[in-house]
Motif scaffolding. Structure first.
Motif, PDB file in Angstrom:
ATOM      1  N   PRO A 164       0.965  -1.223   0.217  1.00 43.91           N
ATOM      2  CA  PRO A 164       0.124   0.069   0.020  1.00 43.91           C
ATOM      3  C   PRO A 164       0.898   1.331  -0.105  1.00 43.91           C
ATOM      4  O   PRO A 164       2.105   1.416   0.481  1.00 43.91           O
ATOM      5  CB  PRO A 164      -0.793  -0.166   1.361  1.00 43.91           C
ATOM      6  CG  PRO A 164       0.062  -1.144   2.184  1.00 43.91           C
ATOM      7  CD  PRO A 164       0.847  -2.039   1.408  1.00 43.91           C
ATOM      8  N   GLU A 165       0.233   2.530  -0.366  1.00 46.72           N
ATOM      9  CA  GLU A 165       0.769   3.674  -0.344  1.00 46.72           C
ATOM     10  C   GLU A 165       1.202   4.212   1.065  1.00 46.72           C
ATOM     11  O   GLU A 165       0.329   3.966   1.991  1.00 46.72           O
ATOM     12  CB  GLU A 165       0.100   4.600  -1.054  1.00 46.72           C
ATOM     13  CG  GLU A 165       0.717   6.081  -1.041  1.00 46.72           C
ATOM     14  CD  GLU A 165      -0.277   7.010  -1.935  1.00 46.72           C
ATOM     15  OE1 GLU A 165       0.017   8.059  -1.890  1.00 46.72           O
ATOM     16  OE2 GLU A 165      -1.439   6.667  -1.958  1.00 46.72           O
ATOM     17  N   ASP A 166       2.443   4.807   1.159  1.00 45.96           N
ATOM     18  CA  ASP A 166       2.960   5.172   2.514  1.00 45.96           C
ATOM     19  C   ASP A 166       3.128   6.638   2.387  1.00 45.96           C
ATOM     20  O   ASP A 166       4.601   6.918   2.069  1.00 45.96           O
ATOM     21  CB  ASP A 166       4.147   4.332   3.127  1.00 45.96           C
ATOM     22  CG  ASP A 166       4.272   4.465   4.460  1.00 45.96           C
ATOM     23  OD1 ASP A 166       3.938   5.714   5.100  1.00 45.96           O
ATOM     24  OD2 ASP A 166       5.307   3.842   5.081  1.00 45.96           O
ATOM     25  N   PRO A 167       2.481   7.550   2.505  1.00 45.78           N
ATOM     26  CA  PRO A 167       2.537   8.868   2.379  1.00 45.78           C
ATOM     27  C   PRO A 167       3.626   9.462   3.411  1.00 45.78           C
ATOM     28  O   PRO A 167       4.487  10.318   3.174  1.00 45.78           O
ATOM     29  CB  PRO A 167       1.327   9.587   2.812  1.00 45.78           C
ATOM     30  CG  PRO A 167       0.140   8.553   2.402  1.00 45.78           C
ATOM     31  CD  PRO A 167       1.043   7.293   3.017  1.00 45.78           C
ATOM     32  N   LYS A 218       4.843   5.335  -3.000  1.00 44.52           N
ATOM     33  CA  LYS A 218       3.536   5.007  -3.820  1.00 44.52           C
ATOM     34  C   LYS A 218       3.229   3.602  -3.657  1.00 44.52           C
ATOM     35  O   LYS A 218       4.040   2.556  -3.082  1.00 44.52           O
ATOM     36  CB  LYS A 218       3.829   5.497  -5.192  1.00 44.52           C
ATOM     37  CG  LYS A 218       4.389   6.857  -5.291  1.00 44.52           C
ATOM     38  CD  LYS A 218       4.556   7.327  -7.009  1.00 44.52           C
ATOM     39  CE  LYS A 218       4.848   8.615  -7.126  1.00 44.52           C
ATOM     40  NZ  LYS A 218       5.208   8.863  -8.741  1.00 44.52           N
ATOM     41  N   ALA A 219       1.929   3.294  -4.173  1.00 46.18           N
ATOM     42  CA  ALA A 219       1.599   1.916  -3.985  1.00 46.18           C
ATOM     43  C   ALA A 219       2.381   1.122  -5.008  1.00 46.18           C
ATOM     44  O   ALA A 219       2.749   1.672  -6.192  1.00 46.18           O
ATOM     45  CB  ALA A 219       0.069   1.805  -4.649  1.00 46.18           C
TER      46      ALA A 219
END
Length: 649
Positions: free
Chosen positions: A206-209, A214-215
């Motif tokens: 998954p995306e990790d801001p 990014k994904a």
């Protein structure tokens, strides 16, 4: 797999078509609901794997008591009201426990003959390999790994083991993976039962801001291919870590303009006849031209364009991982001629198929009916415990509407008034009987009798023979499931041995890989007293051997750790049988071997007595003249004054 078109929908028949009765799994086109199974609809998932991944998620929801929650996501607004009391999970645990048995033992055929005088060299090697494998299993906590993989296999239909050599631990490590991450590449004309030559493990990250990530998609690939020239870690023009070919070196005395030979990995050699690179593996008699390559790559989902799937992701957009020793995992040569991955099907796959079937497959509709009956029973019990009450008559308070019935409440009824409670207890009893019937139906369909589930009263079993008859369906089920596993675990143990040799572990120096297998213990409840009586009667009638008798007692659960040692202890105390053996053969050596005693010890040499010398005789005469009561042993050469050998006469 088959597709049958109808007037309104497609009928799809495949390894997961037992789920087609659920609208959330099979729509008009026979495909899963996109809202409930978004993972299966990912762009990189091959079309032939969509139903498989959706089936895994649905089966996992049953195992976790979340089938109703998943149905609500698919649009069933009343699904949350359904009760789920853990019946699927109990069924899975029961089947898994019976398949594994009470214990699991690594055995090498022939190891039990060590030291019995027959085939000493072969038996010693078998025993050595067996000991090494058992030590490895203890270090790697193999029983725990078995539980993890078998629960996946029983509940989902498939389990996956992955092996790797760990240089820090100096042994092969074993890991269990969810089958939803497993993507073998099986060609259209290939037999699904054959071992694939290309295997992917892939999943989304998954995306990790917070970390600015990014994904992504991560894919680990094992592939069997021809041995290529040696490569080394490097970087490309874009700064990515990649593997690059090493420069060739011209041999001494090479002619001008001659091209250098391809660089070779240590131990490889170039076959002059065909120009191919060959390698001699420690476990093969003949050179091999094949090796296994490992690739660990990650892609940003936004960078993937066009119709691609897990097998055709563009390597030009990938970022390759780097191992702890600095080796880039971009087609890294593992120096193995096999893929260290073992797929474990729960059942024997159909002809030309690769996948197994969940133990819940045939009972899902019964479990759904059971959940519905449990829900109705819960509602009926509520009305039985707090019944509905009807009141009539002219209320003295001017109001005849009452909302609740509570303990201690007093109602004043007017002229002609009365009240009645609605009795729903009979309905509740019928519902509970129906629930019991559904439990029996589920047990019959799953081939798990009540005695195996632990729901039968032991006092109601008429005899041990009746108990064995009731376990007949379970015996057939376990035998079939163990058949699907025997070859897989033998293959896993073969890979472990080869990884030890490839890693050059010092304890495995000079060891030849031997066929090993994983033996599962007994699983059925046994009457120890009845087994003991059978063994005693069989031994007295001389219709079974001592070895068979000890094995029967061991399988029945008696505390016998080593059958061979137990036999030796019994024989060492069997003096009547030893006497009969002596009468029959007249061989004391055979009797001693039977009792474990040395009846023919080496003879002790007698003491040498030397004749007396004239000097000794003179000393003896002189001593006798001085003390007539003293005697001296003149044969010893060392008389002891005052030592009396008898009464003087």
């Amino acid at each position: 797999m088959g597709l049958i078109s109808g007037a309104r929908r497609l009928l799809r028949i495949d390894a997961w078509s037992y789920l087609n009765y659920k609208p959330i799994y099979s729509d008009a086109l026979g495909m899963p609901n996109r809202r409930a199974f978004p993972e299966a609809q990912a762009t990189w998932v091959p079309a032939e794997d969509e139903r498989r991944l959706a089936a895994y998620k649905l089966l996992a929801a049953y195992d976790q008591n979340q089938a109703a929650e998943l149905a609500e996501v698919g649009g069933d607004i009343h699904a949350r009201e359904r009760r789920e009391f853990g019946d699927p999970s109990m069924l899975i645990d029961t089947v898994m426990a019976h398949v594994l048995g009470r214990e699991q033992t690594i055995t090498v055929p022939g190891a039990e003959h060590e030291g019995d005088g027959t085939a000493d060299a072969e038996a010693a090697m078998d025993a050595r390999v067996q000991e090494l494998l058992r030590d490895w299993a203890e270090d790697e906590q193999l029983p725990m790994r078995l539980q993890q993989a078998e629960r996946k296999a029983v509940s989902l239909g498939d389990g996956v083991y992955r092996l790797a050599w760990d240089p820090d631990k100096n042994r092969p490590t074993i890991r269990v993976h969810d089958p939803g991450f497993y993507f073998p590449v099986i060609g259209e004309d290939a037999d699904g039962g054959d071992y694939p030559t290309r295997v992917h493990f892939a999943w989304e990250l998954p995306e990790d801001p917070k970390r600015g990530l990014k994904a992504r998609i991560r894919r680990i690939t094992y592939e069997l291919d021809w041995i290529r020239p040696a490569t080394g870690s490097g970087v490309d023009q874009a700064g990515r870590a990649v593997r690059a070919p090493l420069p060739g070196v011209l041999p001494d005395g090479a002619a001008e303009g001659e091209e250098p030979p391809p660089p070779l990995t240590r131990g490889d050699f170039l076959n002059p006849d065909n120009g191919a690179i060959a390698r001699q593996y420690a476990w093969n008699d003949q050179p091999s031209y094949v090796t296994c390559y490992l690739t660990d790559a990650t892609w940003n989902i936004g960078d993937i364009k066009g119709p691609v799937d897990v097998d055709s992701l563009p390597l030009s957009a990938a970022t390759f991982a780097t191992r702890g020793d600095g080796e880039v995992l971009d087609h890294l040569d593992l120096l193995l001629d096999f893929i260290p991955v073992v797929h474990l099907p729960n059942t024997v796959p159909p002809a030309e198929e690769h996948w197994g079937q969940s133990s819940l497959a045939k009972v899902l509709q019964v479990l759904d009916e059971l959940a519905g009956s449990d829900t109705d029973s819960s509602r009926a019990s509520a009305t039985t415990g707090s019944p509905m009450v009807g009141i009539w008559g002219k209320a003295t308070t001017g109001s005849n509407t009452y909302q609740e019935v509570a303990p201690g409440m007093v109602w004043t009824l007017g002229e002609g008034g009365g009240m009645i409670a609605v009795d729903t207890s009979k309905n509740l009893a019928e519902l509970r009987n129906h629930v019991h019937d559904l439990h029996d139906r589920a047990a019959n369909v799953a081939r798990i009798p009540a005695v195996a589930l632990g729901t039968m009263d032991p006092s109601k079993v008429p005899s041990g023979y009746a108990l064995q008859l009731s376990l007949g369906p379970l015996d057939a089920l376990v035998s079939s499931m163990r058949l699907a596993r025997d070859h897989k675990y033998a293959l896993l143990l073969k890979m472990v041995q080869r990884l030890f040799l490839a890693g050059q572990h010092p304890d495995w120096a000079g060891v030849q890989p031997q066929p090993a297998k994983l033996t599962f213990g007994a699983y059925t409840p046994t009457d120890k007293q009845a087994v003991l009586e059978q063994v005693a009667a069989g031994r007295q009638a001389e219709v079974i051997s001592l070895e068979t008798a000890v094995r029967m007692l061991q399988d029945a659960g008696f505390p016998i750790e080593d059958a061979a040692q137990e036999i030796e202890r019994i024989q060492s105390r069997s003096f009547d049988q030893a006497k009969a053996l002596a009468d029959a053969t007249g061989d004391t050596g055979a009797v001693g071997d039977y009792l474990g005693l040395d009846l023919n010890p080496d003879p002790v040499a007698p003491t040498v007595v030397l004749p007396a010398t004239p000097a000794d005789q003179a000393a003896a005469d002189a001593q006798a003249a001085g003390d007539p009561t003293a005697t001296t042993d003149v044969t010893s050469g060392n008389g002891v004054p005052g030592q009396n050998r008898g009464n003087a006469s």
